[in-house]
Design a protein around this motif. Structure first.
Motif, PDB file in Angstrom:
ATOM      1  N   SER A  36       5.553 103.622   7.664  1.00 51.33           N
ATOM      2  CA  SER A  36       6.824 103.853   7.577  1.00 51.33           C
ATOM      3  C   SER A  36       7.246 102.702   6.620  1.00 51.33           C
ATOM      4  N   TYR A  37       7.240 101.322   6.954  1.00 52.71           N
ATOM      5  CA  TYR A  37       7.370 100.365   6.017  1.00 52.71           C
ATOM      6  C   TYR A  37       6.849 100.357   4.619  1.00 52.71           C
ATOM      7  N   ILE A  38       5.578 100.630   4.655  1.00 49.01           N
ATOM      8  CA  ILE A  38       4.822 100.602   3.302  1.00 49.01           C
ATOM      9  C   ILE A  38       5.589 101.710   2.293  1.00 49.01           C
ATOM     10  N   LYS A  39       5.736 102.847   2.970  1.00 42.77           N
ATOM     11  CA  LYS A  39       6.445 104.008   2.309  1.00 42.77           C
ATOM     12  C   LYS A  39       7.852 103.791   1.785  1.00 42.77           C
ATOM     13  N   ALA A  40       8.717 102.900   2.763  1.00 40.40           N
ATOM     14  CA  ALA A  40      10.002 102.469   2.089  1.00 40.40           C
ATOM     15  C   ALA A  40       9.913 101.499   1.086  1.00 40.40           C
ATOM     16  N   LYS A  41       9.067 100.429   1.097  1.00 43.17           N
ATOM     17  CA  LYS A  41       8.600  99.534   0.007  1.00 43.17           C
ATOM     18  C   LYS A  41       8.268 100.152  -1.339  1.00 43.17           C
ATOM     19  N   LEU A  42       7.507 101.394  -1.166  1.00 44.50           N
ATOM     20  CA  LEU A  42       7.047 101.848  -2.367  1.00 44.50           C
ATOM     21  C   LEU A  42       8.028 102.833  -2.943  1.00 44.50           C
ATOM     22  N   THR A  43       8.786 103.427  -1.872  1.00 44.55           N
ATOM     23  CA  THR A  43       9.822 104.353  -2.607  1.00 44.55           C
ATOM     24  C   THR A  43      10.822 103.443  -3.265  1.00 44.55           C
ATOM     25  N   ALA A  44      11.067 102.188  -2.845  1.00 41.11           N
ATOM     26  CA  ALA A  44      12.199 101.395  -3.321  1.00 41.11           C
ATOM     27  C   ALA A  44      11.606 100.875  -4.706  1.00 41.11           C
ATOM     28  N   LEU A  45      10.508 100.551  -4.731  1.00 42.44           N
ATOM     29  CA  LEU A  45       9.659 100.211  -6.178  1.00 42.44           C
ATOM     30  C   LEU A  45       9.683 101.174  -7.272  1.00 42.44           C
ATOM     31  N   ILE A  46       9.420 102.423  -6.586  1.00 41.04           N
ATOM     32  CA  ILE A  46       9.538 103.798  -7.656  1.00 41.04           C
ATOM     33  C   ILE A  46      10.669 103.811  -8.247  1.00 41.04           C
ATOM     34  N   ILE A  47      11.893 103.851  -7.533  1.00 44.39           N
ATOM     35  CA  ILE A  47      13.323 103.723  -7.780  1.00 44.39           C
ATOM     36  C   ILE A  47      13.603 102.511  -9.094  1.00 44.39           C
ATOM     37  N   LEU A  48      13.269 101.460  -8.514  1.00 45.18           N
ATOM     38  CA  LEU A  48      13.541 100.240  -9.256  1.00 45.18           C
ATOM     39  C   LEU A  48      12.714 100.180 -10.670  1.00 45.18           C
ATOM     40  N   THR A  49      11.523 100.261 -10.336  1.00 46.34           N
ATOM     41  CA  THR A  49      10.652  99.882 -11.466  1.00 46.34           C
ATOM     42  C   THR A  49      10.344 101.236 -12.387  1.00 46.34           C
ATOM     43  N   ILE A  50      10.473 102.607 -11.840  1.00 48.60           N
ATOM     44  CA  ILE A  50      10.110 103.530 -12.741  1.00 48.60           C
ATOM     45  C   ILE A  50      11.518 104.389 -13.144  1.00 48.60           C
ATOM     46  N   ILE A  51      11.958 104.766 -12.107  1.00 46.50           N
ATOM     47  CA  ILE A  51      13.330 105.735 -12.426  1.00 46.50           C
ATOM     48  C   ILE A  51      14.205 105.238 -12.984  1.00 46.50           C
TER      49      ILE A  51
END
Length: 201
Positions: A36-51
């Motif tokens: 769950s922690y990994i998914k939270a970090k990866l989701t945050a990075l998708i938003i900040l570095t791609i979207i």
């Protein structure tokens, strides 16, 4: 062949490299980290570095500040590089602070230094290859991780060495950069990561 080389430039676009580096880190780290922690970090990075960068790009395009996502004109690079630097500062302060993942913290510090160096060159009217900067930075990070975790990832490293060559070939074929711009871009990505391993390896 033209379609393949264009696809290489798109698949290995700089926007995707930070996320890919973090995903690779989580797949190789021997530390126990809850899913769950990994998914939270990866989701945050998708938003900040791609979207978010994509949304900012379309805003800048609407305002007439940029024409292409590849930022072909050196003057088009200045505002996106400034905005990306601000995003990277937020990531190292809030998303991946040094007390959580020291490796990823310095990975993003390296990306920030590379981005700022590219920005300075853009202000001096020199167009270093951001594609090469991104792929070489992640290549050096993978080398450091293989040493840090004492894991044999020679296959991955060999593949990325080939990818570095493929990206350079793609950018030359598309006439996006000269040889010197590719070499400088490679150095801008590679050497900050190499220097910073002294602080975490």
């Amino acid at each position: 062949m033209n379609a393949i080389l264009r696809s290489i430039s798109f698949i290995f676009h700089p926007l995707f490299m930070p996320f890919f580096g973090v995903a690779f880190y989580f797949s190789k780290t021997p530390r126990y980290i809850p899913d769950s922690y990994i998914k939270a970090k990866l989701t945050a990075l998708i938003i900040l570095t791609i979207i978010l960068p994509l949304l900012l790009f379309y805003l800048l395009k609407t305002l007439g500040k940029v024409k292409s996502i590849y930022l072909s004109n050196v003057n088009e690079r200045i505002i996106p590089l400034i905005l990306n630097s601000i995003i990277l500062v937020f990531i190292v302060l809030r998303v991946l602070p040094s007390n959580e993942f020291i490796e990823l913290y310095f990975f993003f510090i390296g990306i920030l230094l590379s981005t700022l160096s590219c920005l300075i060159l853009a202000l001096l009217k020199f167009k270093a290859s951001i594609h090469m900067m991104a792929i070489s930075g992640i290549f050096m990070f993978f080398i450091a991780l293989s040493i840090h975790f004492s894991k044999n990832i020679n296959g991955t490293l060999a593949l990325f060495a080939i990818i570095c060559g493929a990206v350079a070939t793609s950018r030359l074929h598309l006439k996006a950069h000269s040889n010197i711009e590719l070499i400088i871009g490679f150095c801008l990505g590679f050497f900050p990561q190499l220097i910073l391993i002294n602080y975490w390896l």
